[in-house]
Design a protein around this motif. Structure first.
Motif, PDB file in Angstrom:
ATOM      1  N   MET A   1       0.824  -1.142   0.148  1.00 40.22           N
ATOM      2  CA  MET A   1      -0.108  -0.083   0.192  1.00 40.22           C
ATOM      3  C   MET A   1       0.808   1.140  -0.021  1.00 40.22           C
ATOM      4  SD  MET A   1      -3.132  -0.446   0.550  1.00 40.22           S
ATOM      5  CE  MET A   1      -4.646   0.499   1.198  1.00 40.22           C
ATOM      6  N   LEU A  64      -4.461   2.082  -3.905  1.00 39.33           N
ATOM      7  CA  LEU A  64      -4.066   0.670  -3.841  1.00 39.33           C
ATOM      8  C   LEU A  64      -3.080   0.525  -4.824  1.00 39.33           C
ATOM      9  CD1 LEU A  64      -7.771  -0.711  -3.254  1.00 39.33           C
ATOM     10  CD2 LEU A  64      -6.018  -0.653  -1.518  1.00 39.33           C
ATOM     11  N   PRO A  65      -2.051  -0.118  -4.502  1.00 43.52           N
ATOM     12  CA  PRO A  65      -1.158  -0.440  -5.723  1.00 43.52           C
ATOM     13  C   PRO A  65      -1.643  -1.499  -6.469  1.00 43.52           C
ATOM     14  CG  PRO A  65      -0.097  -1.029  -3.326  1.00 43.52           C
ATOM     15  CD  PRO A  65      -1.630  -0.585  -3.130  1.00 43.52           C
ATOM     16  N   GLU A  67      -0.421  -4.314  -7.073  1.00 44.58           N
ATOM     17  CA  GLU A  67      -0.113  -5.548  -6.761  1.00 44.58           C
ATOM     18  C   GLU A  67      -1.384  -6.094  -6.088  1.00 44.58           C
ATOM     19  OE1 GLU A  67       2.056  -2.944  -6.602  1.00 44.58           O
ATOM     20  OE2 GLU A  67       4.018  -3.888  -7.101  1.00 44.58           O
ATOM     21  N   ILE A  68      -2.257  -5.427  -5.305  1.00 51.03           N
ATOM     22  CA  ILE A  68      -3.357  -5.975  -4.754  1.00 51.03           C
ATOM     23  C   ILE A  68      -4.820  -5.434  -5.464  1.00 51.03           C
ATOM     24  CG2 ILE A  68      -2.509  -6.434  -2.445  1.00 51.03           C
ATOM     25  CD1 ILE A  68      -3.364  -3.792  -1.278  1.00 51.03           C
ATOM     26  N   GLY A  70      -5.235  -2.336  -7.200  1.00 48.97           N
ATOM     27  CA  GLY A  70      -5.518  -0.967  -7.482  1.00 48.97           C
ATOM     28  C   GLY A  70      -6.106  -0.863  -8.752  1.00 48.97           C
TER      29      GLY A  70
ATOM     30  N   ASN B 200       4.932  -2.693  -4.262  1.00 54.81           N
ATOM     31  CA  ASN B 200       4.517  -1.509  -3.419  1.00 54.81           C
ATOM     32  C   ASN B 200       3.676  -1.790  -2.311  1.00 54.81           C
ATOM     33  OD1 ASN B 200       6.078   0.438  -4.429  1.00 54.81           O
ATOM     34  ND2 ASN B 200       4.596   1.034  -5.765  1.00 54.81           N
ATOM     35  N   ALA B 201       3.193  -3.180  -2.557  1.00 56.24           N
ATOM     36  CA  ALA B 201       2.051  -3.615  -1.250  1.00 56.24           C
ATOM     37  C   ALA B 201       2.564  -4.293  -0.303  1.00 56.24           C
ATOM     38  CB  ALA B 201       1.026  -4.221  -1.960  1.00 56.24           C
ATOM     39  N   GLU B 322     -13.713   1.186  -4.681  1.00 52.94           N
ATOM     40  CA  GLU B 322     -13.149   1.190  -5.862  1.00 52.94           C
ATOM     41  C   GLU B 322     -13.922  -0.157  -6.727  1.00 52.94           C
ATOM     42  OE1 GLU B 322      -8.827   1.742  -6.932  1.00 52.94           O
ATOM     43  OE2 GLU B 322      -8.930  -0.156  -6.295  1.00 52.94           O
TER      44      GLU B 322
END
Lengths: 102, 566
Positions: A1, A64-65, A67-68, A70, B200-201, B322
């Protein structure tokens, strides 16, 4: 994140030894460079939102990046003494707002 | 680095929940003493409470007693806890809760003015600014706080802990801090295993990624006795954003597998580790993913849930918006986290006595770094912080004024060790070594991808790989003070991991399925109802394993008969 600091909104907290976000990040991840706050180690962010709430200019948002999963929405906070107004901006332009007592 | 010497009466390492509370109590009970906190970040938002919390999960609502709390904790930990420590926490939980309410923590009330119960031991709070509130109290109490100061090792002189070494991550000051008594409150350790998310997570995790086991590692290097590291904590969380599942459970969520079956019904003795274990088994057996289903929640309850999650884990609400998730679609996928080493949920930590004194003279421990007392959470950490300072104050009053002359050889040795990564050449980056650590632990020491399962052969591999990794740490490189902090975080975590693997090897039973599943010893065994402790011999560098007896609290007290005299 992770977070995004908008350099156009950040005023660098003039007159302060440390910027508000720079001061409170629990990972020591934010520092001021040339009068603007920057996050040097983006992937180290915990997503605690302390900086989002502390910024007097509302210049910091969480996203949210990829990778998850976003997809580009982001979360901002407007903080009052006993309430936080959370604003989620979606790609569709359809903002959601939540009031939270503190 | 510039060298600075300081002196204080009570030195508290770590300004999180336990440390902050301890500091305020110290000043209240002994205003004439100097109290100093060293804090890795800034006390205003540092530690586990950075985002806030929406409940206090260790409070005894009407009908609950210290005895029933002990029973509950013991049952949840499959029979093995330090009864004395857990019970002493039970006795203090409500008192410390009332203290923080007086300090300004908003606790929700029911129509009769009682705290609003969320469960037998849980109450609802508006805890978004819990940490700033604690920090304000610390500052009001005239506690000295050294922010952005990273503790690196204890100063041990003539067998006693007389302070600690530390450095400032922004200004590059190397501190030699002398103290009459030291309280370790650094928190537990994340990042020993591969995190759930990447890129980045990668720090989107349950526990604070900035808690990297410094307190354990300093104790290990000084030869302190550690306990029950093998009871790793694996939290059951919402996938991706790793939001807490408690808020869903208390809102009445059903726990379903992919076929819509309420799978917990298939398992025996449902407690916290079993909820995790069952979920992992469902996945392993092809019945995953598993979900928390709240699709019958009312719009009103949904709003309430979203508000309360924003004050704790805002990412999940962002994700729902989202993805366009409406109230009637609230069904979240759940998974286990990376294993954490933490004494507040499980019981890894310093082996302490009832005074929270460690096996090292002059050193006390409180909060996540203190072992033997799981499910203490924030309020339990407060109780321990208070107990530790009361006894630290006593020890200072009893001791002769210490000479406090630190041999310069000790200072030089630690200074060289701390700054070494700044001067190594041809070297390895922090990230490479961190990845290696996490891969070793993931593959050989029961990471998430192996369903947290442990077996001797793999653990022996982990032992060997960690040994090699430890010698390669000599080559760890840092270009800035921030990187120097990160380098020491990896060094600390490798020390913790090495001890952890020995604990995992030694327990030849499965005491806590999910947290500690030995597939080569799948049953829980009576003869293993005992503590596994360890100690790194500072002279030989060898890890020694010690077994300690489980001491049950006297039955008559458990039944609530008779008065307590303690």
């Amino acid at each position: 994140m992770t977070i995004r600091i908008n350099p156009n909104l950040c005023n660098g907290c003039p007159g302060r030894k440390e910027g508000r976000c720079e001061r409170i990040c629990p990972g020591n991840l934010i520092e001021r460079k040339q009068g603007k706050a920057v996050i040097e180690h983006k992937s180290d962010c915990w997503d605690c939102a302390a900086c989002v709430k502390a910024c007097p200019m509302n210049a910091i948002e969480i996203y949210l990046p990829e990778e998850i999963g976003g997809q580009g929405a982001n979360l901002l906070a407007q903080v009052k003494e006993d309430e936080i107004l959370w604003i989620i901006k979606n790609n569709s332009g359809d903002d959601k707002k939540y009031h939270q007592a503190r | 680095m510039e060298l600075k010497e300081k002196s204080t009466d009570i030195l508290i390492i770590g300004g999180g929940a336990a440390g902050s509370f301890a500091a305020v109590m110290a000043k209240e009970k002994a205003p004439h003493l100097d109290v100093t906190i060293i804090e890795k970040a800034h006390i205003e938002r540092s530690g586990c409470l950075a985002a806030g919390i929406n409940a206090i999960n260790a409070y005894l609502n009407p009908g609950e007693t210290p005895e029933s709390y002990l029973e509950y904790v013991k049952n949840d930990s499959n029979g093995l806890v330090r009864d004395d420590l857990v019970y002493s926490i039970g006795k203090g939980l409500n008192r410390v809760t009332e203290i923080v309410e007086q300090w300004g923590l908003p606790i929700k009330k029911d129509a009769n003015g009682n705290y609003l119960a969320r469960g037998p031991r849980s109450i609802k709070i508006n805890g978004e600014k819990f940490k700033p509130l604690l920090a304000d109290k610390v500052m009001e109490s005239n506690v000295e706080v050294l922010n952005r100061t990273i503790a690196t090792n204890y100063i041990v002189n003539e067998g006693k802990v007389v302070g600690c070494f530390a450095f400032n991550v922004r200004e590059g000051i190397f501190y030699v801090i002398k103290a009459g008594a030291v309280i370790c409150a650094t928190g537990g350790a994340a990042g020993i295993y591969r995190p759930n998310n990447s890129g980045n997570a990668r720090h989107k995790m349950w526990y604070s990624p900035f808690n990297t086991g410094a307190g354990y590692a300093m104790g290990i290097r000084a030869g302190a006795e550690m306990t029950t590291l093998e009871m790793r904590f694996v939290a059951l969380r919402v996938k991706d954003v790793l939001a807490p599942t408690g808020s869903f459970a208390f809102a009445g969520a059903k726990q379903l597998n992919k076929d819509g079956e309420e799978y917990l019904k298939k398992y025996d003795k449902i407690n916290t580790p079993m909820r995790l274990y069952a979920t992992v088994q469902e996945e392993k057996n092809g019945c995953g993913p598993c979900y928390l289903d709240l699709s019958n929640i009312s719009k009103e309850k949904d709003d309430e849930l979203r508000q309360s999650l924003l004050g704790m884990c805002p990412g999940i609400v962002l994700q729902w918006v989202e993805q366009g998730v409406e109230s009637n679609q609230l069904k979240v996928e759940i998974e286990g986290t990376e294993p954490y080493i933490v004494g507040g949920h499980c019981q890894a930590g310093y082996w302490v006595d009832i005074d929270r004194k460690t096996s090292l003279k002059g050193l006390y421990a409180a909060g996540d770094v203190a072992g033997g007392a799981p499910k203490k959470y924030v309020t339990g950490a407060f109780v321990e912080g208070e107990t530790a300072v009361i006894n630290a104050i006593k020890s200072i009053q009893q001791d002769q004024k210490p000479e406090n002359i630190i041999p310069s050889i000790l200072i030089e040795k630690e200074y060289e060790r701390v700054i070494k990564p700044l001067s190594v050449k041809n070297s390895t980056t922090v990230e490479e070594l961190e990845n290696r650590l996490q891969e070793i632990m993931e593959k050989y020491a029961g990471g998430k991808s192996t369903y947290y399962e442990l077996e001797k052969g793999k653990l022996l591999e982990a032992r060997n790989h960690l040994k090699n990794l430890q010698s390669d740490l000599e080559q760890i490189k840092a270009d800035t003070y921030h990187q120097l902090m990160l380098a020491h975080e990896v060094i600390d975590r490798v020390d913790v991991a090495r001890l952890l693997v020995e604990h995992l090897l030694h327990r030849e039973e499965t005491r806590w399925p999910g947290y500690q599943t030995r597939i080569d010893h799948p049953l829980r065994k009576k003869e293993w109802l005992k503590f596994i402790n360890s100690r790194l011999n500072p002279c030989t560098g060898e890890i020694e394993i010690l077994e300690r007896e489980y001491v049950p609290r006297e039955l008559k007290k458990l039944k609530g008969v008779g008065e307590d005299d303690d």
